[in-house]
Design a protein around this motif. Structure first.
Motif, PDB file in Angstrom:
ATOM      1  N   LYS A  37     -28.869  46.505 -88.783  1.00  0.00           N
ATOM      2  CA  LYS A  37     -29.777  45.990 -89.811  1.00  0.00           C
ATOM      3  C   LYS A  37     -30.611  47.145 -90.331  1.00  0.00           C
ATOM      4  CE  LYS A  37     -30.618  41.184 -88.925  1.00  0.00           C
ATOM      5  NZ  LYS A  37     -31.648  40.200 -88.679  1.00  0.00           N
ATOM      6  N   LEU A  38     -30.862  47.116 -91.595  1.00  0.00           N
ATOM      7  CA  LEU A  38     -31.466  48.266 -92.244  1.00  0.00           C
ATOM      8  C   LEU A  38     -32.983  48.281 -92.161  1.00  0.00           C
ATOM      9  CD1 LEU A  38     -29.346  48.437 -95.502  1.00  0.00           C
ATOM     10  CD2 LEU A  38     -28.964  49.636 -93.367  1.00  0.00           C
ATOM     11  N   ASN A  39     -33.522  49.395 -91.650  1.00  0.00           N
ATOM     12  CA  ASN A  39     -34.914  49.696 -91.878  1.00  0.00           C
ATOM     13  C   ASN A  39     -34.908  50.706 -93.024  1.00  0.00           C
ATOM     14  OD1 ASN A  39     -34.525  52.350 -90.770  1.00  0.00           O
ATOM     15  ND2 ASN A  39     -34.807  51.516 -88.723  1.00  0.00           N
ATOM     16  N   ILE A  95     -40.087  56.944 -88.662  1.00  0.00           N
ATOM     17  CA  ILE A  95     -38.965  56.319 -89.360  1.00  0.00           C
ATOM     18  C   ILE A  95     -38.954  54.797 -89.273  1.00  0.00           C
ATOM     19  CG2 ILE A  95     -37.506  58.342 -89.128  1.00  0.00           C
ATOM     20  CD1 ILE A  95     -35.916  56.795 -87.001  1.00  0.00           C
ATOM     21  N   LYS A  96     -39.727  54.215 -88.382  1.00  0.00           N
ATOM     22  CA  LYS A  96     -39.730  52.757 -88.245  1.00  0.00           C
ATOM     23  C   LYS A  96     -41.153  52.223 -88.339  1.00  0.00           C
ATOM     24  CE  LYS A  96     -35.739  52.415 -85.226  1.00  0.00           C
ATOM     25  NZ  LYS A  96     -35.278  52.033 -83.903  1.00  0.00           N
ATOM     26  N   SER A  97     -41.273  51.080 -88.968  1.00  0.00           N
ATOM     27  CA  SER A  97     -42.569  50.416 -88.994  1.00  0.00           C
ATOM     28  C   SER A  97     -42.716  49.590 -87.718  1.00  0.00           C
ATOM     29  CB  SER A  97     -42.678  49.529 -90.229  1.00  0.00           C
ATOM     30  OG  SER A  97     -41.694  48.520 -90.183  1.00  0.00           O
ATOM     31  N   GLU A  98     -43.903  49.080 -87.507  1.00  0.00           N
ATOM     32  CA  GLU A  98     -44.140  48.241 -86.333  1.00  0.00           C
ATOM     33  C   GLU A  98     -44.002  46.766 -86.732  1.00  0.00           C
ATOM     34  OE1 GLU A  98     -47.413  50.198 -83.541  1.00  0.00           O
ATOM     35  OE2 GLU A  98     -48.161  49.850 -85.563  1.00  0.00           O
ATOM     36  N   PRO A  99     -43.529  45.939 -85.813  1.00  0.00           N
ATOM     37  CA  PRO A  99     -43.531  44.504 -86.104  1.00  0.00           C
ATOM     38  C   PRO A  99     -44.974  44.011 -86.182  1.00  0.00           C
ATOM     39  CG  PRO A  99     -42.861  44.900 -83.832  1.00  0.00           C
ATOM     40  CD  PRO A  99     -43.017  46.241 -84.481  1.00  0.00           C
ATOM     41  N   LYS A 100     -45.217  42.992 -87.012  1.00  0.00           N
ATOM     42  CA  LYS A 100     -46.588  42.496 -87.187  1.00  0.00           C
ATOM     43  C   LYS A 100     -46.629  40.987 -87.120  1.00  0.00           C
ATOM     44  CE  LYS A 100     -48.574  46.330 -89.550  1.00  0.00           C
ATOM     45  NZ  LYS A 100     -48.343  46.975 -90.793  1.00  0.00           N
ATOM     46  N   ILE A 101     -47.688  40.480 -86.500  1.00  0.00           N
ATOM     47  CA  ILE A 101     -47.942  39.038 -86.430  1.00  0.00           C
ATOM     48  C   ILE A 101     -48.399  38.561 -87.807  1.00  0.00           C
ATOM     49  CG2 ILE A 101     -49.506  37.269 -85.513  1.00  0.00           C
ATOM     50  CD1 ILE A 101     -47.650  38.058 -83.366  1.00  0.00           C
ATOM     51  N   LEU A 102     -47.747  37.523 -88.313  1.00  0.00           N
ATOM     52  CA  LEU A 102     -48.146  36.913 -89.580  1.00  0.00           C
ATOM     53  C   LEU A 102     -48.788  35.549 -89.362  1.00  0.00           C
ATOM     54  CD1 LEU A 102     -44.949  37.696 -91.702  1.00  0.00           C
ATOM     55  CD2 LEU A 102     -47.080  39.000 -91.601  1.00  0.00           C
ATOM     56  N   TYR A 103     -48.416  34.911 -88.256  1.00  0.00           N
ATOM     57  CA  TYR A 103     -48.906  33.577 -87.940  1.00  0.00           C
ATOM     58  C   TYR A 103     -48.860  33.430 -86.435  1.00  0.00           C
ATOM     59  CZ  TYR A 103     -48.671  28.432 -87.546  1.00  0.00           C
ATOM     60  OH  TYR A 103     -48.893  27.113 -87.217  1.00  0.00           O
ATOM     61  N   ILE A 138     -44.309  25.931 -83.897  1.00  0.00           N
ATOM     62  CA  ILE A 138     -44.174  27.387 -83.834  1.00  0.00           C
ATOM     63  C   ILE A 138     -45.344  28.006 -83.091  1.00  0.00           C
ATOM     64  CG2 ILE A 138     -44.133  29.495 -85.237  1.00  0.00           C
ATOM     65  CD1 ILE A 138     -42.758  27.850 -87.421  1.00  0.00           C
ATOM     66  N   THR A 139     -45.021  28.939 -82.188  1.00  0.00           N
ATOM     67  CA  THR A 139     -46.058  29.728 -81.528  1.00  0.00           C
ATOM     68  C   THR A 139     -46.461  30.891 -82.424  1.00  0.00           C
ATOM     69  OG1 THR A 139     -45.288  29.191 -79.308  1.00  0.00           O
ATOM     70  CG2 THR A 139     -46.559  31.216 -79.546  1.00  0.00           C
ATOM     71  N   ALA A 140     -45.456  31.632 -82.939  1.00  0.00           N
ATOM     72  CA  ALA A 140     -45.766  32.825 -83.733  1.00  0.00           C
ATOM     73  C   ALA A 140     -44.676  33.098 -84.759  1.00  0.00           C
ATOM     74  CB  ALA A 140     -45.927  34.027 -82.818  1.00  0.00           C
ATOM     75  N   VAL A 141     -45.079  33.800 -85.821  1.00  0.00           N
ATOM     76  CA  VAL A 141     -44.163  34.317 -86.831  1.00  0.00           C
ATOM     77  C   VAL A 141     -44.408  35.820 -86.896  1.00  0.00           C
ATOM     78  CG1 VAL A 141     -43.513  34.294 -89.267  1.00  0.00           C
ATOM     79  CG2 VAL A 141     -44.205  32.164 -88.136  1.00  0.00           C
ATOM     80  N   VAL A 142     -43.313  36.593 -86.814  1.00  0.00           N
ATOM     81  CA  VAL A 142     -43.418  38.045 -86.762  1.00  0.00           C
ATOM     82  C   VAL A 142     -42.608  38.659 -87.899  1.00  0.00           C
ATOM     83  CG1 VAL A 142     -42.939  40.101 -85.352  1.00  0.00           C
ATOM     84  CG2 VAL A 142     -43.662  37.979 -84.244  1.00  0.00           C
ATOM     85  N   LEU A 143     -43.222  39.601 -88.610  1.00  0.00           N
ATOM     86  CA  LEU A 143     -42.483  40.410 -89.571  1.00  0.00           C
ATOM     87  C   LEU A 143     -41.910  41.584 -88.791  1.00  0.00           C
ATOM     88  CD1 LEU A 143     -41.651  40.936 -92.518  1.00  0.00           C
ATOM     89  CD2 LEU A 143     -43.729  42.320 -92.733  1.00  0.00           C
ATOM     90  N   GLU A 144     -40.587  41.641 -88.706  1.00  0.00           N
ATOM     91  CA  GLU A 144     -39.919  42.644 -87.877  1.00  0.00           C
ATOM     92  C   GLU A 144     -39.812  43.994 -88.595  1.00  0.00           C
ATOM     93  OE1 GLU A 144     -39.452  42.142 -84.830  1.00  0.00           O
ATOM     94  OE2 GLU A 144     -39.327  39.981 -84.606  1.00  0.00           O
ATOM     95  N   THR A 145     -39.410  45.007 -87.853  1.00  0.00           N
ATOM     96  CA  THR A 145     -39.325  46.364 -88.394  1.00  0.00           C
ATOM     97  C   THR A 145     -38.305  46.491 -89.515  1.00  0.00           C
ATOM     98  OG1 THR A 145     -37.710  47.049 -86.739  1.00  0.00           O
ATOM     99  CG2 THR A 145     -40.027  47.399 -86.202  1.00  0.00           C
ATOM    100  N   ASP A 146     -37.320  45.613 -89.556  1.00  0.00           N
ATOM    101  CA  ASP A 146     -36.302  45.668 -90.609  1.00  0.00           C
ATOM    102  C   ASP A 146     -36.642  44.768 -91.796  1.00  0.00           C
ATOM    103  OD1 ASP A 146     -35.841  43.147 -89.605  1.00  0.00           O
ATOM    104  OD2 ASP A 146     -33.746  43.490 -89.091  1.00  0.00           O
TER     105      ASP A 146
END
Length: 172
Positions: A37-39, A95-103, A138-146
């Protein structure tokens, strides 16, 4: 102009086949990571390989050997950088971003959503695509590095260990 001569078509076919075979062989040798998967870093390499293939096919001044060398160099650089990213945290962060909590736990993290340019309706769409009818499931929603959105459903075991490396989770 629709057609100049048959030798141009023959060259495109022969070079196209050779370049395609070379690219497939190099991608198979380089491993699954090259096609993951593309970052942003992987996307740049993929676009550069497509541009190289296009140049080899269309430009008579670019030889098959030059194109194959360019493929080898791009895949080699991607391999070296990805390998370094595993061992050197500075390069990994570069080269990679960090995953982030959105919810999480019923609360939208609007600051993170604004910063990452994610709208509430995109989070709801991600929930629907996983068959979830209510955010209370849902417990959490995460925006992943990709750039993909992951949904963590509520469960009986509330250890949340998969969230430990997600930016914004440890601050809760």
């Amino acid at each position: 102009m629709f057609f100049s001569n048959i030798s141009t078509i023959e060259r495109t076919i022969i070079i196209g086949l050779c370049a395609y075979v070379s690219l497939i062989i190099l991608l198979r040798i380089s491993g699954k990571r090259t096609l993951s998967k593309l970052n942003a870093f992987d996307m740049v390499i993929t676009i550069a390989m497509g541009s190289t293939l296009s140049s080899v096919l269309i430009n008579k001044n670019v030889t098959w050997a030059q194109g194959t060398t360019a493929f080898f160099m791009l895949i080699g650089l991607q391999y070296v950088i990805a390998k370094l990213a595993v061992h050197v945290s500075f390069i990994n962060k570069l080269i990679k971003s960090e995953p982030k909590i959105l919810y999480i736990d019923g609360d939208y993290h609007t600051q993170a959503m604004k910063k990452e340019r994610v709208m509430k309706k995109e989070i709801l769409q991600a929930a629907r695509s996983q068959g979830i009818s209510s955010m209370s499931e849902i417990t959490a929603v995460v925006l992943e590095t990709d750039g993909s959105i992951s949904i963590i459903k509520k469960s009986d075991q509330d250890t949340r260990e998969t969230l430990n490396d997600v930016k914004g989770y440890n601050n809760l």
